[in-house]
Design a protein around this motif. Structure first.
Motif, PDB file in Angstrom:
ATOM      1  N   ALA A  94       2.593  11.193  -3.719  1.00 50.43           N
ATOM      2  CA  ALA A  94       2.200  10.301  -2.624  1.00 50.43           C
ATOM      3  C   ALA A  94       2.061   8.872  -3.136  1.00 50.43           C
ATOM      4  O   ALA A  94       2.554   7.930  -2.503  1.00 50.43           O
ATOM      5  CB  ALA A  94       0.890  10.776  -2.009  1.00 50.43           C
ATOM      6  N   HIS A  95       1.400   8.707  -4.274  1.00 48.99           N
ATOM      7  CA  HIS A  95       1.222   7.368  -4.838  1.00 48.99           C
ATOM      8  C   HIS A  95       2.573   6.763  -5.222  1.00 48.99           C
ATOM      9  O   HIS A  95       2.812   5.573  -4.999  1.00 48.99           O
ATOM     10  CB  HIS A  95       0.308   7.413  -6.067  1.00 48.99           C
ATOM     11  CG  HIS A  95      -1.072   7.896  -5.760  1.00 48.99           C
ATOM     12  ND1 HIS A  95      -1.938   7.246  -4.917  1.00 48.99           N
ATOM     13  CD2 HIS A  95      -1.737   8.998  -6.202  1.00 48.99           C
ATOM     14  CE1 HIS A  95      -3.090   7.917  -4.853  1.00 48.99           C
ATOM     15  NE2 HIS A  95      -2.980   8.975  -5.626  1.00 48.99           N
ATOM     16  N   THR A  96       3.448   7.584  -5.792  1.00 47.68           N
ATOM     17  CA  THR A  96       4.786   7.109  -6.172  1.00 47.68           C
ATOM     18  C   THR A  96       5.576   6.709  -4.941  1.00 47.68           C
ATOM     19  O   THR A  96       6.234   5.658  -4.922  1.00 47.68           O
ATOM     20  CB  THR A  96       5.535   8.205  -6.961  1.00 47.68           C
ATOM     21  OG1 THR A  96       4.749   8.585  -8.084  1.00 47.68           O
ATOM     22  CG2 THR A  96       6.900   7.731  -7.409  1.00 47.68           C
ATOM     23  N   THR A  97       5.501   7.533  -3.898  1.00 46.51           N
ATOM     24  CA  THR A  97       6.214   7.217  -2.658  1.00 46.51           C
ATOM     25  C   THR A  97       5.702   5.911  -2.062  1.00 46.51           C
ATOM     26  O   THR A  97       6.485   5.071  -1.609  1.00 46.51           O
ATOM     27  CB  THR A  97       6.050   8.365  -1.645  1.00 46.51           C
ATOM     28  OG1 THR A  97       6.557   9.562  -2.224  1.00 46.51           O
ATOM     29  CG2 THR A  97       6.804   8.074  -0.358  1.00 46.51           C
ATOM     30  N   ARG A  98       4.394   5.714  -2.085  1.00 47.82           N
ATOM     31  CA  ARG A  98       3.808   4.475  -1.560  1.00 47.82           C
ATOM     32  C   ARG A  98       4.281   3.278  -2.385  1.00 47.82           C
ATOM     33  O   ARG A  98       4.601   2.229  -1.834  1.00 47.82           O
ATOM     34  CB  ARG A  98       2.283   4.569  -1.571  1.00 47.82           C
ATOM     35  CG  ARG A  98       1.553   3.273  -1.344  1.00 47.82           C
ATOM     36  CD  ARG A  98       2.010   2.505  -0.114  1.00 47.82           C
ATOM     37  NE  ARG A  98       1.247   2.893   1.050  1.00 47.82           N
ATOM     38  CZ  ARG A  98       1.624   2.621   2.287  1.00 47.82           C
ATOM     39  NH1 ARG A  98       2.732   1.972   2.534  1.00 47.82           N
ATOM     40  NH2 ARG A  98       0.903   2.990   3.305  1.00 47.82           N
ATOM     41  N   ALA A  99       4.361   3.437  -3.699  1.00 47.13           N
ATOM     42  CA  ALA A  99       4.804   2.333  -4.560  1.00 47.13           C
ATOM     43  C   ALA A  99       6.273   1.988  -4.299  1.00 47.13           C
ATOM     44  O   ALA A  99       6.653   0.816  -4.335  1.00 47.13           O
ATOM     45  CB  ALA A  99       4.598   2.699  -6.026  1.00 47.13           C
ATOM     46  N   ILE A 100       7.076   2.999  -4.012  1.00 47.65           N
ATOM     47  CA  ILE A 100       8.505   2.779  -3.766  1.00 47.65           C
ATOM     48  C   ILE A 100       8.749   2.241  -2.363  1.00 47.65           C
ATOM     49  O   ILE A 100       9.566   1.356  -2.156  1.00 47.65           O
ATOM     50  CB  ILE A 100       9.297   4.086  -3.987  1.00 47.65           C
ATOM     51  CG1 ILE A 100       9.260   4.461  -5.467  1.00 47.65           C
ATOM     52  CG2 ILE A 100      10.726   3.959  -3.484  1.00 47.65           C
ATOM     53  CD1 ILE A 100       9.803   5.855  -5.757  1.00 47.65           C
ATOM     54  N   ASP A 101       8.038   2.805  -1.385  1.00 48.13           N
ATOM     55  CA  ASP A 101       8.256   2.457   0.019  1.00 48.13           C
ATOM     56  C   ASP A 101       6.961   1.927   0.624  1.00 48.13           C
ATOM     57  O   ASP A 101       6.150   2.692   1.143  1.00 48.13           O
ATOM     58  CB  ASP A 101       8.742   3.695   0.791  1.00 48.13           C
ATOM     59  CG  ASP A 101       9.037   3.408   2.254  1.00 48.13           C
ATOM     60  OD1 ASP A 101       9.004   2.224   2.655  1.00 48.13           O
ATOM     61  OD2 ASP A 101       9.298   4.369   3.002  1.00 48.13           O
ATOM     62  N   MET A 102       6.789   0.625   0.592  1.00 49.04           N
ATOM     63  CA  MET A 102       5.568   0.020   1.119  1.00 49.04           C
ATOM     64  C   MET A 102       5.489   0.114   2.642  1.00 49.04           C
ATOM     65  O   MET A 102       4.454  -0.145   3.227  1.00 49.04           O
ATOM     66  CB  MET A 102       5.457  -1.443   0.675  1.00 49.04           C
ATOM     67  CG  MET A 102       5.238  -1.598  -0.830  1.00 49.04           C
ATOM     68  SD  MET A 102       3.827  -0.672  -1.464  1.00 49.04           S
ATOM     69  CE  MET A 102       2.480  -1.656  -0.872  1.00 49.04           C
ATOM     70  N   ASP A 103       6.587   0.496   3.287  1.00 49.43           N
ATOM     71  CA  ASP A 103       6.586   0.661   4.739  1.00 49.43           C
ATOM     72  C   ASP A 103       6.087   2.043   5.159  1.00 49.43           C
ATOM     73  O   ASP A 103       5.984   2.317   6.353  1.00 49.43           O
ATOM     74  CB  ASP A 103       7.999   0.444   5.309  1.00 49.43           C
ATOM     75  CG  ASP A 103       8.438  -1.014   5.209  1.00 49.43           C
ATOM     76  OD1 ASP A 103       7.555  -1.896   5.219  1.00 49.43           O
ATOM     77  OD2 ASP A 103       9.655  -1.253   5.110  1.00 49.43           O
ATOM     78  N   LEU A 104       5.776   2.894   4.193  1.00 50.06           N
ATOM     79  CA  LEU A 104       5.244   4.216   4.504  1.00 50.06           C
ATOM     80  C   LEU A 104       3.976   4.057   5.342  1.00 50.06           C
ATOM     81  O   LEU A 104       3.093   3.271   4.994  1.00 50.06           O
ATOM     82  CB  LEU A 104       4.932   4.969   3.206  1.00 50.06           C
ATOM     83  CG  LEU A 104       4.354   6.367   3.329  1.00 50.06           C
ATOM     84  CD1 LEU A 104       5.396   7.315   3.910  1.00 50.06           C
ATOM     85  CD2 LEU A 104       3.897   6.860   1.961  1.00 50.06           C
ATOM     86  N   HIS A 105       3.912   4.767   6.437  1.00 54.03           N
ATOM     87  CA  HIS A 105       2.753   4.664   7.330  1.00 54.03           C
ATOM     88  C   HIS A 105       1.488   5.098   6.584  1.00 54.03           C
ATOM     89  O   HIS A 105       1.505   6.092   5.853  1.00 54.03           O
ATOM     90  CB  HIS A 105       2.965   5.536   8.572  1.00 54.03           C
ATOM     91  CG  HIS A 105       2.008   5.232   9.658  1.00 54.03           C
ATOM     92  ND1 HIS A 105       0.711   5.660   9.662  1.00 54.03           N
ATOM     93  CD2 HIS A 105       2.167   4.495  10.796  1.00 54.03           C
ATOM     94  CE1 HIS A 105       0.091   5.228  10.741  1.00 54.03           C
ATOM     95  NE2 HIS A 105       0.959   4.525  11.461  1.00 54.03           N
ATOM     96  N   PRO A 106       0.382   4.367   6.741  1.00 56.74           N
ATOM     97  CA  PRO A 106      -0.866   4.713   6.033  1.00 56.74           C
ATOM     98  C   PRO A 106      -1.338   6.149   6.282  1.00 56.74           C
ATOM     99  O   PRO A 106      -1.861   6.793   5.375  1.00 56.74           O
ATOM    100  CB  PRO A 106      -1.881   3.702   6.577  1.00 56.74           C
ATOM    101  CG  PRO A 106      -1.062   2.543   7.018  1.00 56.74           C
ATOM    102  CD  PRO A 106       0.244   3.114   7.494  1.00 56.74           C
ATOM    103  N   ILE A 107      -1.139   6.658   7.495  1.00 58.19           N
ATOM    104  CA  ILE A 107      -1.547   8.039   7.799  1.00 58.19           C
ATOM    105  C   ILE A 107      -0.688   9.029   7.003  1.00 58.19           C
ATOM    106  O   ILE A 107      -1.193  10.042   6.508  1.00 58.19           O
ATOM    107  CB  ILE A 107      -1.449   8.337   9.312  1.00 58.19           C
ATOM    108  CG1 ILE A 107      -2.384   7.426  10.108  1.00 58.19           C
ATOM    109  CG2 ILE A 107      -1.737   9.799   9.604  1.00 58.19           C
ATOM    110  CD1 ILE A 107      -3.855   7.635   9.822  1.00 58.19           C
ATOM    111  N   ALA A 108       0.599   8.728   6.856  1.00 57.48           N
ATOM    112  CA  ALA A 108       1.472   9.603   6.062  1.00 57.48           C
ATOM    113  C   ALA A 108       1.039   9.586   4.597  1.00 57.48           C
ATOM    114  O   ALA A 108       0.998  10.635   3.945  1.00 57.48           O
ATOM    115  CB  ALA A 108       2.926   9.156   6.196  1.00 57.48           C
ATOM    116  N   TYR A 109       0.699   8.414   4.082  1.00 56.90           N
ATOM    117  CA  TYR A 109       0.227   8.287   2.703  1.00 56.90           C
ATOM    118  C   TYR A 109      -1.063   9.067   2.509  1.00 56.90           C
ATOM    119  O   TYR A 109      -1.209   9.839   1.551  1.00 56.90           O
ATOM    120  CB  TYR A 109       0.040   6.800   2.378  1.00 56.90           C
ATOM    121  CG  TYR A 109      -0.453   6.481   0.988  1.00 56.90           C
ATOM    122  CD1 TYR A 109      -0.015   7.179  -0.132  1.00 56.90           C
ATOM    123  CD2 TYR A 109      -1.348   5.433   0.787  1.00 56.90           C
ATOM    124  CE1 TYR A 109      -0.459   6.847  -1.411  1.00 56.90           C
ATOM    125  CE2 TYR A 109      -1.794   5.095  -0.480  1.00 56.90           C
ATOM    126  CZ  TYR A 109      -1.352   5.809  -1.566  1.00 56.90           C
ATOM    127  OH  TYR A 109      -1.795   5.484  -2.828  1.00 56.90           O
TER     128      TYR A 109
END
Length: 158
Positions: A94-109
Motif C-alpha cells: 500500500a505504501h509503495t503504491t501510494r509512493a508510485i501513484d499519488m492519485d490513489l484515492h485516500p480511502i483505497a490507500y
C-alpha cells in the motif's frame, strides 16, 4: 468507530489468548501485534493522519512489524508464521503504491493498509489453539528450529 472497536476487541482477545496459552512463535507474534497496536495509538495521538501522501509513521510501524514477523517465520517450527509475514508485508505494498501513484484515492490507500490486519487475530487464535492441541496430544510442541550444525567447539572434539 464501531469497526475500530470491533477490531481492537478481537485483537485484544487474540493477544491475551496467545500470550497465556501460546508457544514461542504465538507469543512472539502477539508481542509484535501489541507493539503495532500501541505504536498506532501513539502515532494517532501525536500526528493527524490524512492518507493523502505516504504515511511515514505507519510505514515505519509496518516495516518494523514485517521484519519482526519475517524473523519469526524463518525461525519458528510452524507454517502459520509465513502467512502472518505475508499479511504484514501487504501494507508495505500500500505504501509503495501510494509512493508510485499519488492519485490513489485516500480511502483505497487506507483500505490497502488495514484490510489484511483483520486476518491476523483469527490466525493467531487458530495457531494458539493448534499449539494447545499438539500439547494435549504429544505433551510437547517444538517452537523453534535449532541449528543441526555442531558448534566449532564441539566439532573440534569429534
Amino acid at each position: 468507530m464501531l469497526r475500530i472497536a470491533i477490531f481492537v476487541t478481537l485483537l485484544l482477545v487474540a493477544l491475551v489468548y496467545a500470550l497465556r496459552k501460546g508457544g514461542g512463535p504465538e507469543k512472539a507474534v502477539a508481542a509484535i501485534l501489541l507493539f503495532m497496536l500501541i505504536s498506532d495509538q501513539a502515532l494517532h495521538l501525536i500526528f493527524a493522519v490524512n492518507f493523502l501522501s505516504v504515511d511515514a509513521g505507519h510505514l515505519l510501524i509496518d516495516l518494523i512489524a514485517a521484519a519482526a514477523t519475517m524473523t519469526v517465520a524463518l525461525t519458528a517450527y510452524r507454517f502459520w508464521p509465513m502467512l502472518a509475514a505475508v499479511l504484514q508485508f501487504l501494507p508495505l505494498l500500500a505504501h509503495t503504491t501510494r509512493a508510485i501513484d499519488m492519485d490513489l484515492h485516500p480511502i483505497a490507500y487506507l483500505t490497502m493498509q488495514v484490510a489484511a490486519s483483520w486476518l491476523l487475530p483469527p490466525l493467531l487464535v487458530a495457531a494458539t489453539w493448534q499449539h494447545q492441541k499438539r500439547l494435549a496430544q504429544a505433551g510437547s510442541d517444538r517452537s523453534w528450529y535449532i541449528s543441526l550444525r555442531p558448534s566449532s567447539r564441539n566439532a573440534a572434539k569429534h
